[in-house]
Design a protein around this motif. Structure first.
Motif, PDB file in Angstrom:
ATOM      1  N   SER A  32      29.092  66.058  57.649  1.00 23.69           N
ATOM      2  CA  SER A  32      30.143  65.134  57.839  1.00 23.69           C
ATOM      3  C   SER A  32      29.280  64.395  59.306  1.00 23.69           C
ATOM      4  O   SER A  32      30.048  64.790  60.209  1.00 23.69           O
ATOM      5  CB  SER A  32      31.790  64.572  58.149  1.00 23.69           C
ATOM      6  N   VAL A  33      28.503  63.177  59.025  1.00 26.87           N
ATOM      7  CA  VAL A  33      27.622  63.019  59.953  1.00 26.87           C
ATOM      8  C   VAL A  33      28.313  61.469  60.883  1.00 26.87           C
ATOM      9  O   VAL A  33      28.255  60.589  59.518  1.00 26.87           O
ATOM     10  CB  VAL A  33      26.072  62.216  60.208  1.00 26.87           C
ATOM     11  N   PRO A  34      29.416  61.403  61.739  1.00 28.31           N
ATOM     12  CA  PRO A  34      29.633  60.098  62.174  1.00 28.31           C
ATOM     13  C   PRO A  34      28.851  58.363  62.322  1.00 28.31           C
ATOM     14  O   PRO A  34      27.116  59.066  62.050  1.00 28.31           O
ATOM     15  CB  PRO A  34      30.138  60.499  63.533  1.00 28.31           C
ATOM     16  N   ALA A  35      29.236  57.646  61.537  1.00 28.59           N
ATOM     17  CA  ALA A  35      28.467  56.340  61.629  1.00 28.59           C
ATOM     18  C   ALA A  35      27.915  56.442  62.664  1.00 28.59           C
ATOM     19  O   ALA A  35      27.919  56.238  64.815  1.00 28.59           O
ATOM     20  CB  ALA A  35      29.820  55.769  61.239  1.00 28.59           C
ATOM     21  N   GLY A  36      26.324  56.101  63.068  1.00 26.16           N
ATOM     22  CA  GLY A  36      25.335  55.954  63.697  1.00 26.16           C
ATOM     23  C   GLY A  36      24.541  57.098  64.600  1.00 26.16           C
ATOM     24  O   GLY A  36      23.796  56.831  65.781  1.00 26.16           O
ATOM     25  N   GLU A  37      24.561  57.696  64.055  1.00 25.18           N
ATOM     26  CA  GLU A  37      24.549  58.886  64.562  1.00 25.18           C
ATOM     27  C   GLU A  37      23.483  59.601  63.097  1.00 25.18           C
ATOM     28  O   GLU A  37      22.935  59.709  62.797  1.00 25.18           O
ATOM     29  CB  GLU A  37      25.631  60.465  64.831  1.00 25.18           C
ATOM     30  N   ASP A  38      22.170  59.242  64.132  1.00 26.85           N
ATOM     31  CA  ASP A  38      20.669  60.117  63.092  1.00 26.85           C
ATOM     32  C   ASP A  38      19.973  60.750  63.697  1.00 26.85           C
ATOM     33  O   ASP A  38      18.419  60.538  62.888  1.00 26.85           O
ATOM     34  CB  ASP A  38      20.245  57.993  62.443  1.00 26.85           C
ATOM     35  N   ARG A  39      20.099  61.083  64.983  1.00 27.77           N
ATOM     36  CA  ARG A  39      18.888  62.001  65.507  1.00 27.77           C
ATOM     37  C   ARG A  39      19.930  63.423  65.740  1.00 27.77           C
ATOM     38  O   ARG A  39      20.954  63.296  66.257  1.00 27.77           O
ATOM     39  CB  ARG A  39      18.349  61.839  67.088  1.00 27.77           C
ATOM     40  N   PHE A  40      19.474  64.399  65.489  1.00 23.91           N
ATOM     41  CA  PHE A  40      19.868  66.003  65.803  1.00 23.91           C
ATOM     42  C   PHE A  40      18.578  66.648  66.488  1.00 23.91           C
ATOM     43  O   PHE A  40      17.652  66.697  66.200  1.00 23.91           O
ATOM     44  CB  PHE A  40      20.638  66.308  63.796  1.00 23.91           C
ATOM     45  N   THR A  41      19.150  67.760  66.732  1.00 24.98           N
ATOM     46  CA  THR A  41      18.486  68.967  67.431  1.00 24.98           C
ATOM     47  C   THR A  41      18.873  69.989  66.923  1.00 24.98           C
ATOM     48  O   THR A  41      19.725  70.939  66.578  1.00 24.98           O
ATOM     49  CB  THR A  41      18.611  68.995  69.219  1.00 24.98           C
ATOM     50  N   THR A  42      17.700  70.456  66.596  1.00 24.30           N
ATOM     51  CA  THR A  42      17.259  71.609  66.070  1.00 24.30           C
ATOM     52  C   THR A  42      18.048  73.143  66.398  1.00 24.30           C
ATOM     53  O   THR A  42      18.975  74.062  65.717  1.00 24.30           O
ATOM     54  CB  THR A  42      15.885  72.483  65.146  1.00 24.30           C
ATOM     55  N   TRP A  43      17.504  72.878  67.520  1.00 28.12           N
ATOM     56  CA  TRP A  43      18.185  74.321  68.631  1.00 28.12           C
ATOM     57  C   TRP A  43      19.877  74.107  68.803  1.00 28.12           C
ATOM     58  O   TRP A  43      20.492  75.765  68.961  1.00 28.12           O
ATOM     59  CB  TRP A  43      17.390  74.016  69.865  1.00 28.12           C
ATOM     60  N   ALA A  44      20.676  73.764  68.347  1.00 31.68           N
ATOM     61  CA  ALA A  44      21.609  73.005  69.114  1.00 31.68           C
ATOM     62  C   ALA A  44      22.254  73.586  67.389  1.00 31.68           C
ATOM     63  O   ALA A  44      23.509  73.421  67.892  1.00 31.68           O
ATOM     64  CB  ALA A  44      22.023  71.580  69.056  1.00 31.68           C
ATOM     65  N   GLU A  45      21.839  73.498  66.722  1.00 38.46           N
ATOM     66  CA  GLU A  45      22.593  73.841  65.370  1.00 38.46           C
ATOM     67  C   GLU A  45      22.398  74.884  63.844  1.00 38.46           C
ATOM     68  O   GLU A  45      22.520  75.565  63.558  1.00 38.46           O
ATOM     69  CB  GLU A  45      21.993  72.037  63.918  1.00 38.46           C
ATOM     70  N   THR A  46      21.129  75.581  64.605  1.00 39.08           N
ATOM     71  CA  THR A  46      20.966  76.541  63.646  1.00 39.08           C
ATOM     72  C   THR A  46      21.796  77.973  63.519  1.00 39.08           C
ATOM     73  O   THR A  46      21.840  78.404  62.786  1.00 39.08           O
ATOM     74  CB  THR A  46      19.249  77.235  64.529  1.00 39.08           C
ATOM     75  N   THR A  47      22.225  78.004  64.312  1.00 40.42           N
ATOM     76  CA  THR A  47      23.689  79.190  64.610  1.00 40.42           C
ATOM     77  C   THR A  47      24.948  78.085  63.361  1.00 40.42           C
ATOM     78  O   THR A  47      24.867  79.361  62.876  1.00 40.42           O
ATOM     79  CB  THR A  47      24.314  79.123  66.035  1.00 40.42           C
ATOM     80  N   THR A  48      24.159  76.840  63.405  1.00 41.97           N
ATOM     81  CA  THR A  48      26.007  76.683  62.511  1.00 41.97           C
ATOM     82  C   THR A  48      25.088  77.132  61.086  1.00 41.97           C
ATOM     83  O   THR A  48      26.284  76.807  60.446  1.00 41.97           O
ATOM     84  CB  THR A  48      25.803  74.923  62.849  1.00 41.97           C
ATOM     85  N   VAL A  49      24.278  76.695  60.638  1.00 45.51           N
ATOM     86  CA  VAL A  49      23.530  77.151  59.041  1.00 45.51           C
ATOM     87  C   VAL A  49      24.167  78.488  59.061  1.00 45.51           C
ATOM     88  O   VAL A  49      24.474  78.747  58.341  1.00 45.51           O
ATOM     89  CB  VAL A  49      22.319  76.996  59.192  1.00 45.51           C
ATOM     90  N   TYR A  50      23.828  79.444  59.345  1.00 47.80           N
ATOM     91  CA  TYR A  50      24.260  80.983  59.852  1.00 47.80           C
ATOM     92  C   TYR A  50      26.095  80.730  59.803  1.00 47.80           C
ATOM     93  O   TYR A  50      26.128  82.132  58.159  1.00 47.80           O
ATOM     94  CB  TYR A  50      23.473  81.600  60.836  1.00 47.80           C
ATOM     95  N   HIS A  51      26.827  79.997  60.180  1.00 51.55           N
ATOM     96  CA  HIS A  51      27.894  80.251  60.138  1.00 51.55           C
ATOM     97  C   HIS A  51      28.741  80.051  58.977  1.00 51.55           C
ATOM     98  O   HIS A  51      29.008  80.622  58.017  1.00 51.55           O
ATOM     99  CB  HIS A  51      28.900  79.179  61.503  1.00 51.55           C
ATOM    100  N   GLU A  52      28.309  78.686  58.480  1.00 51.65           N
ATOM    101  CA  GLU A  52      28.468  78.102  57.516  1.00 51.65           C
ATOM    102  C   GLU A  52      28.037  78.576  55.957  1.00 51.65           C
ATOM    103  O   GLU A  52      28.660  78.641  54.546  1.00 51.65           O
ATOM    104  CB  GLU A  52      28.391  76.408  57.015  1.00 51.65           C
ATOM    105  N   GLY A  53      26.068  79.113  56.047  1.00 50.12           N
ATOM    106  CA  GLY A  53      25.950  79.633  55.087  1.00 50.12           C
ATOM    107  C   GLY A  53      25.650  81.204  54.373  1.00 50.12           C
ATOM    108  O   GLY A  53      26.601  82.466  55.135  1.00 50.12           O
ATOM    109  N   VAL A  54      24.632  81.705  54.427  1.00 49.91           N
ATOM    110  CA  VAL A  54      24.047  82.748  54.626  1.00 49.91           C
ATOM    111  C   VAL A  54      23.937  83.306  56.313  1.00 49.91           C
ATOM    112  O   VAL A  54      23.182  83.319  57.332  1.00 49.91           O
ATOM    113  CB  VAL A  54      23.118  83.311  54.073  1.00 49.91           C
ATOM    114  N   PRO A  55      24.807  84.807  57.213  1.00 51.28           N
ATOM    115  CA  PRO A  55      25.772  85.369  56.065  1.00 51.28           C
ATOM    116  C   PRO A  55      27.008  84.717  56.830  1.00 51.28           C
ATOM    117  O   PRO A  55      28.163  85.898  56.393  1.00 51.28           O
ATOM    118  CB  PRO A  55      25.784  86.952  57.318  1.00 51.28           C
ATOM    119  N   GLY A  56      27.425  84.049  56.618  1.00 51.98           N
ATOM    120  CA  GLY A  56      28.627  83.961  57.167  1.00 51.98           C
ATOM    121  C   GLY A  56      29.662  82.861  56.112  1.00 51.98           C
ATOM    122  O   GLY A  56      29.897  84.422  54.845  1.00 51.98           O
ATOM    123  N   HIS A  57      29.762  81.916  55.684  1.00 47.59           N
ATOM    124  CA  HIS A  57      31.181  81.771  54.712  1.00 47.59           C
ATOM    125  C   HIS A  57      30.534  81.743  53.674  1.00 47.59           C
ATOM    126  O   HIS A  57      31.228  81.949  53.015  1.00 47.59           O
ATOM    127  CB  HIS A  57      31.555  79.829  55.061  1.00 47.59           C
TER     128      HIS A  57
END
Length: 572
Positions: free
Chosen positions: A367-392
């Motif tokens: 869920s991306v807040p309005a106006g945010e369109d730039r993302f940095t992968t170093w900050a988000e890689t761990t979130t993918v593991y958290h929500e996906g595999v081997p996480g939730h």
């Protein structure tokens, strides 16, 4: 209870305890058509449950009936023992909470949001499915009216949500009600895949979307007129209510002062680890300087939500392929995970489990807040593991798959945030241990998320119990010469701003969430702590015979139970 490795391999004959659990599960389906939608159970797609005081009492009565049906039953195996332990803990606690007479209202996890968000999970590929959506839109007013009745009853009993929560929900619900808001967009974007949408259905959808929007506008008026003036300015919920909420989210009773002190120490330890990681990115760099270097790296940058979604999917697919049959058991159909951008702009990343038959896969939503369109992968890689595999995903899909072992309540109803989120944080650390976060930027990102979760333990317990801040932090947060200070929200916001590397929109969302959802945010890090303690205890029990993959298989097969129940199941 003793630990066993047979749960995933033997088809069990259902027991009397299974029958009692399944009867309660069926009662919940009858009480909540939305719950049926979440599970993909057909039949009542246009309906809502009863959010009025009568509906809440019906839920409590179902729990009482279930506990009575379990009385006197004896477990025939380890699976039964876990079910009995978990149901007594979960249902008994919910009855304690029901007895408080409090109706929840907050910015993220209350009926104010869920009455709308159920549409996110409704299938929309066929004309018939859009008919279901239209029918449920027409029933939004009754759902909100019942919810307002419950809030009014709580108000009359002197139990009103904090003013901050009422104000933010007024804002949210007015956005839902806007002419160009969620409901209008839903009707405008109705495009079934199997045929053209009939003109009369489009008219009905438009009409019912307007009805739903107007109902949210009326609900916002109710909050403004009837609840806001009665809402207390104080955000802290106090020890008694906080202890109940902590148990709800952990399935364990913890010493809150000890846990607060542990959180302070854990936060300081993670910051030290971050400093070492920053040195690897650039010798002599501070944590903030290392982040600036990472943020300036074009190879770690994404622009737009399409790029974010594609990156999420690619990273998730790669993790799943690497984990499957190597570090975890991931049989089909668990090996499917869909990554999506959420239709809302409220902030946060979340996972929704597969339907009971896996016809709808597990999904990761951003869920991306309005106006945010730039993302940095170093900050988000761990979130993918958290929500996906081997996480939730691995955790929830495993329980969904075990139809031959776990009863429907164990698979689909029993959920404890500390178990689920604790596992997901455990999974983040595990991915580092397995070498998937060796990149120094990705590793710093994981530490940043761990730092955030540790800071939330300190903030959440400190603010809601109004504890003393560490003396060494008084000057840092309050200025030179500041006297001893107890936690207050405004001081807490400055503290969070120091430790949560989030955008302004995300920080405001998280700050409000912690104040309105006591005990939930700390359950991540405290849950991780308890998961790690259980694993360490098993390693000590088994010595050289300890097998990590086998431990994970057995632990996930237990399902999402309270952490005290998990401890008893795995350690005996």
């Amino acid at each position: 209870m003793t630990h066993s490795t047979t749960e995933t391999s033997i088809r069990r004959t259902p027991t009397a305890i299974d029958a009692a659990a399944d009867e309660y599960y069926q009662a919940l389906l009858a009480l909540s058509p939305e719950f049926a939608t979440i599970l993909g159970v057909p039949g009542r797609e246009t309906e809502y449950g009863d959010y009025s005081p009568a509906g809440r009492e019906a839920e409590a009565e179902a729990a009482r009936t279930a506990l009575e049906s379990l009385s006197g039953l004896q477990p025939v195996d380890d699976v039964d023992a876990v079910t009995l332990d978990a149901m007594r803990e979960r249902l008994g606690l919910e009855l304690e909470i029901h007895a408080t007479g409090i109706t929840e209202l907050n910015n993220v996890a209350s009926p104010a949001q869920s009455i709308r968000s159920i549409f996110d999970l409704m299938p929309s590929a066929t004309v018939a499915q859009w008919e279901h959506i239209s029918g449920r839109l027409a029933n939004v007013p009754d759902a909100l009216t019942g919810y307002a009745e419950s809030l009014r009853a709580s108000r009359d009993a002197g139990k009103v949500p904090a003013r901050r929560q009422v104000e933010i929900v007024i804002e949210q619900t007015r956005e839902y009600a806007a002419e160009d808001g969620y409901f209008e967009q839903l009707a405008q974007n109705a495009k079934p895949a199997d045929a053209e949408l009939p003109a009369e259905l489009q008219v009905e959808l438009t009409t019912n979307a307007r009805i739903a929007a107007e109902a949210y506008g009326a609900f916002a008026d109710f909050l403004q007129i009837e609840l806001l003036d009665a809402a207390p300015a104080r955000d802290a919920v106090g020890r008694e209510h906080y202890a109940l909420m902590s148990r709800r989210f952990l399935g364990a009773a913890v010493d809150l002062e000890e846990t607060y002190a542990w959180g302070i120490g854990e936060l300081e330890r993670i910051i030290t680890e971050q400093r070492r990681a920053a040195e690897k990115i650039e010798p002599g760099a501070s944590i903030s300087e290392a982040k600036e270097i990472l943020n300036a790296d074009p190879d770690r940058e994404l622009h737009g939500t399409d790029a974010l979604r594609a990156w999420m999917q690619s990273k998730s697919d790669a993790a799943l392929a690497a984990m499957k049959d190597v570090h975890f058991e991931i049989p089909a159909p668990m090996d499917q995970l869909e990554c999506l951008i959420a239709p809302t702009q409220e902030g946060g990343v979340y996972y929704t489990g597969p339907s009971d038959d896996f016809s709808r896969p597990g999904r990761m939503w951003w869920s991306v807040p309005a106006g945010e369109d730039r993302f940095t992968t170093w900050a988000e890689t761990t979130t993918v593991y958290h929500e996906g595999v081997p996480g939730h995903h691995l955790q929830i899909a495993t329980a969904t798959r075990l139809k031959d072992t776990l009863n429907a309540w164990r698979r689909n109803v029993s959920f404890t945030s500390g178990h689920a989120e604790g596992w997901a944080l455990y999974a983040e650390r595990l991915m580092h241990q397995l070498g998937f976060l060796d990149d120094p930027g990705d590793y710093l990102g994981m530490l940043d998320m761990q730092r955030m979760r540790a800071a939330r333990v300190v903030f959440d317990i400190g603010v809601h119990l109004e504890l003393a801040m560490p003396e060494s932090w008084n000057e840092e947060l309050m200025g030179a010469g500041a006297p001893g200070q107890t936690w207050e929200p405004e001081v807490g916001f400055e503290f969070l701003a120091q430790h949560l590397d989030l955008s302004a929109g995300q920080l405001n969302f998280e700050f409000t969430r912690y104040l309105g959802w006591p005990g939930q945010a700390p359950s991540y890090k405290i849950g991780q702590r308890l998961w790690e303690e259980i694993r360490a205890a098993r390693e000590e029990q088994e010595g050289g015979d300890f097998d990590l993959r086998a431990f994970h298989t057995e632990a996930l097969a237990v399902g999402s139970v309270g952490l005290d129940t998990l401890r008893r199941a795995l350690l005996g």
